[in-house]
Design an enzyme around this catalytic site. Structure first.
Site, PDB file in Angstrom:
ATOM      1  N   SER A   1      -1.994  -2.756   6.053  1.00 32.26           N
ATOM      2  CA  SER A   1      -2.657  -3.773   5.372  1.00 32.26           C
ATOM      3  C   SER A   1      -3.805  -4.314   6.206  1.00 32.26           C
ATOM      4  O   SER A   1      -4.791  -4.600   5.629  1.00 32.26           O
ATOM      5  CB  SER A   1      -1.662  -5.196   5.364  1.00 32.26           C
ATOM      6  OG  SER A   1      -0.500  -4.769   4.787  1.00 32.26           O
ATOM      7  N   ARG A   2      -3.801  -4.185   7.477  1.00 29.73           N
ATOM      8  CA  ARG A   2      -5.044  -4.513   8.256  1.00 29.73           C
ATOM      9  C   ARG A   2      -6.124  -3.592   7.811  1.00 29.73           C
ATOM     10  O   ARG A   2      -7.347  -3.935   8.374  1.00 29.73           O
ATOM     11  CB  ARG A   2      -4.705  -4.103   9.698  1.00 29.73           C
ATOM     12  CG  ARG A   2      -3.348  -4.785  10.129  1.00 29.73           C
ATOM     13  CD  ARG A   2      -3.555  -6.164  10.340  1.00 29.73           C
ATOM     14  NE  ARG A   2      -2.138  -7.003  10.563  1.00 29.73           N
ATOM     15  CZ  ARG A   2      -1.895  -7.251  11.810  1.00 29.73           C
ATOM     16  NH1 ARG A   2      -2.682  -7.085  12.652  1.00 29.73           N
ATOM     17  NH2 ARG A   2      -0.685  -8.132  11.635  1.00 29.73           N
TER      18      ARG A   2
ATOM     19  N   HIS B   1       0.881  -1.217   0.119  1.00 25.73           N
ATOM     20  CA  HIS B   1       0.021   0.013  -0.068  1.00 25.73           C
ATOM     21  C   HIS B   1       1.065   1.359   0.099  1.00 25.73           C
ATOM     22  O   HIS B   1       2.113   0.956   0.088  1.00 25.73           O
ATOM     23  CB  HIS B   1      -0.773  -0.027   1.269  1.00 25.73           C
ATOM     24  CG  HIS B   1      -0.258  -0.409   2.526  1.00 25.73           C
ATOM     25  ND1 HIS B   1       0.537   0.554   3.236  1.00 25.73           N
ATOM     26  CD2 HIS B   1      -0.211  -1.362   3.363  1.00 25.73           C
ATOM     27  CE1 HIS B   1       1.048   0.115   4.019  1.00 25.73           C
ATOM     28  NE2 HIS B   1       0.520  -1.098   4.408  1.00 25.73           N
TER      29      HIS B   1
ATOM     30  N   GLN C   1       6.272 -15.660  12.379  1.00 30.18           N
ATOM     31  CA  GLN C   1       5.851 -14.418  13.289  1.00 30.18           C
ATOM     32  C   GLN C   1       4.370 -14.483  13.251  1.00 30.18           C
ATOM     33  O   GLN C   1       3.872 -13.563  13.910  1.00 30.18           O
ATOM     34  CB  GLN C   1       6.373 -13.115  12.395  1.00 30.18           C
ATOM     35  CG  GLN C   1       5.913 -12.894  11.278  1.00 30.18           C
ATOM     36  CD  GLN C   1       6.523 -11.396  10.256  1.00 30.18           C
ATOM     37  OE1 GLN C   1       7.498 -11.773   9.977  1.00 30.18           O
ATOM     38  NE2 GLN C   1       5.796 -10.282  10.769  1.00 30.18           N
TER      39      GLN C   1
ATOM     40  N   GLY D   1       9.329   0.832   8.626  1.00 34.27           N
ATOM     41  CA  GLY D   1       8.186   1.908   8.583  1.00 34.27           C
ATOM     42  C   GLY D   1       7.991   2.071  10.122  1.00 34.27           C
ATOM     43  O   GLY D   1       8.066   1.213  10.836  1.00 34.27           O
TER      44      GLY D   1
ATOM     45  N   HIS E   1       4.054   1.158   2.036  1.00 29.13           N
ATOM     46  CA  HIS E   1       5.255   0.484   1.515  1.00 29.13           C
ATOM     47  C   HIS E   1       6.117   1.553   0.398  1.00 29.13           C
ATOM     48  O   HIS E   1       7.279   1.630   0.414  1.00 29.13           O
ATOM     49  CB  HIS E   1       4.695  -0.893   1.093  1.00 29.13           C
ATOM     50  CG  HIS E   1       4.434  -1.569   1.714  1.00 29.13           C
ATOM     51  ND1 HIS E   1       3.129  -1.978   1.934  1.00 29.13           N
ATOM     52  CD2 HIS E   1       4.947  -2.395   2.929  1.00 29.13           C
ATOM     53  CE1 HIS E   1       2.882  -2.978   3.098  1.00 29.13           C
ATOM     54  NE2 HIS E   1       3.907  -3.212   3.516  1.00 29.13           N
TER      55      HIS E   1
HETATM   56  O1  PAF Z   1       6.848  -5.440   8.582  1.00 27.95           O
HETATM   57  C1  PAF Z   1       6.547  -6.495   8.166  1.00 27.95           C
HETATM   58  O2  PAF Z   1       6.098  -6.514   6.986  1.00 27.95           O
HETATM   59  C2  PAF Z   1       7.487  -7.702   8.505  1.00 27.95           C
HETATM   60  O3  PAF Z   1       7.366  -7.815   9.881  1.00 27.95           O
HETATM   61  C3  PAF Z   1       8.796  -7.834   7.857  1.00 27.95           C
HETATM   62  C4  PAF Z   1       9.621  -6.707   8.521  1.00 27.95           C
HETATM   63  C5  PAF Z   1       8.826  -7.840   6.623  1.00 27.95           C
HETATM   64  C6  PAF Z   1       9.492  -9.243   8.366  1.00 27.95           C
HETATM   65  O4  PAF Z   1       8.644 -10.226   7.955  1.00 27.95           O
END
Ligand code: PAF
Length: 280
Positions: free
Chosen positions: A186-187, A34, A61, A147, A37
């Site tokens: 994204s959320r 988006h 994660q 970010g 980014h």
């Molecule tokens: O911020 C993110 O999108 C993710 O946590 C990252 C840094 C790409 C790691 O997967």
């Protein structure tokens, strides 16, 4: 922009792009790109000769109750956006490349990762630190761009880079926002039209709390309580709202000068996070 999915292709493209001593800026992402980014890619172009992005939805994660399989996959749109913003190389590895068997190694930054999002999402930052270190080793960038909406993530990763003596300059980019103040995320795609109307209240409440701290209006404890009540009234279910020291993200006292307020709150299906910095 070239897209590569294997490590061999990444290495050969990188060595071509680096020819003549060109510097590399790296922007890791999980896709579903988006405007936020795009600000990172634009900054990467200012900071180095060559911009490399990655798209990888990192399984380690995500918690057990978090929807890894439902995470939006929008590769073709993402590529278009990256091309329009001037990205040079996109790396889209799969799980086998990023976590080859035997998969026995994890990276843990202690202490900071137990607070805020780390308290609500145990193991999340181990997954983040692990994947980002893997990418850093593969890409070997001069600069990495993240970010600041994920302020805690940036602090964790900066600490990892410093503790492990990685020769990478870490840059945090201010949060991009819609006109009404809602942070790009994204959320936000999970919000219904009604929730989208309410969502900017999170940033407004952060701004109000910042103003109250700057004018020494009340104790941090009572400002925190008021902020959580205001979130509830607006329709959120607050996860945390913490007035913290910027340096180590520990709870701040009224004597501390460099602060960040970190907040996370559920609105329907979306868990929104945001933060605001304060210098007193
Ligand atoms: O911020 C993110 O999108 C993710 O946590 C990252 C840094 C790409 C790691 O997967």
């Amino acid at each position: 922009m070239k897209t590569v999915a294997s490590l061999d292709d990444l290495r050969s493209q990188l060595s071509e792009l680096r020819a003549g001593g060109k510097t590399v800026a790296f922007v890791p992402t999980m896709g579903n790109l988006h405007e936020g980014h795009m600000r990172l890619i634009a900054r990467a172009r200012e900071e180095a000769d060559v911009v490399v992005a990655s798209i990888f939805i990192n399984p380690t994660q995500f918690g057990e109750n978090e929807d890894l399989s439902g995470y939006p996959r929008t590769l073709e749109d993402d590529k278009k956006r990256l091309i329009a913003e001037g990205c040079h190389l996109l790396f889209t590895p799969n799980r086998d490349i990023m976590y080859p068997e035997p998969d026995l190694t994890r990276v843990e930054v202690k202490k900071i990762t137990t607070l805020h999002c780390g308290a609500s999402r145990p193991g999340h930052f181990v997954g983040v630190a692990t994947i980002v270190l893997k990418f850093f080793n593969q890409v070997q960038p001069d600069v990495a761009i993240f970010g600041l909406k994920d302020f805690q993530q940036f602090t964790v990763l900066k600490t990892m880079v410093e503790n492990l003596f990685l020769p990478i300059r870490m840059i945090g980019v201010d949060t991009g926002r819609a006109d009404d103040g809602l942070a790009h995320s994204s959320r936000n795609n999970y919000l219904t039209a009604d929730e989208r109307e309410i969502a900017p209240r999170l940033y407004q409440i952060l701004q109000q709390t910042k103003a109250a701290i700057e004018s020494d209006e009340a104790s941090f404890a009572s400002l925190t309580r008021k902020a959580k009540e205001a979130l509830h009234e607006a329709g959120f279910t607050p996860d945390y709202f913490n007035i913290s020291r910027r340096l180590d993200l520990e709870p701040a006292t009224e004597e501390d000068r460099e602060l960040v307020i970190l907040a996370a709150a559920f609105l329907g299906k979306a868990r929104l996070i945001d933060n605001i910095q304060i210098n007193r």
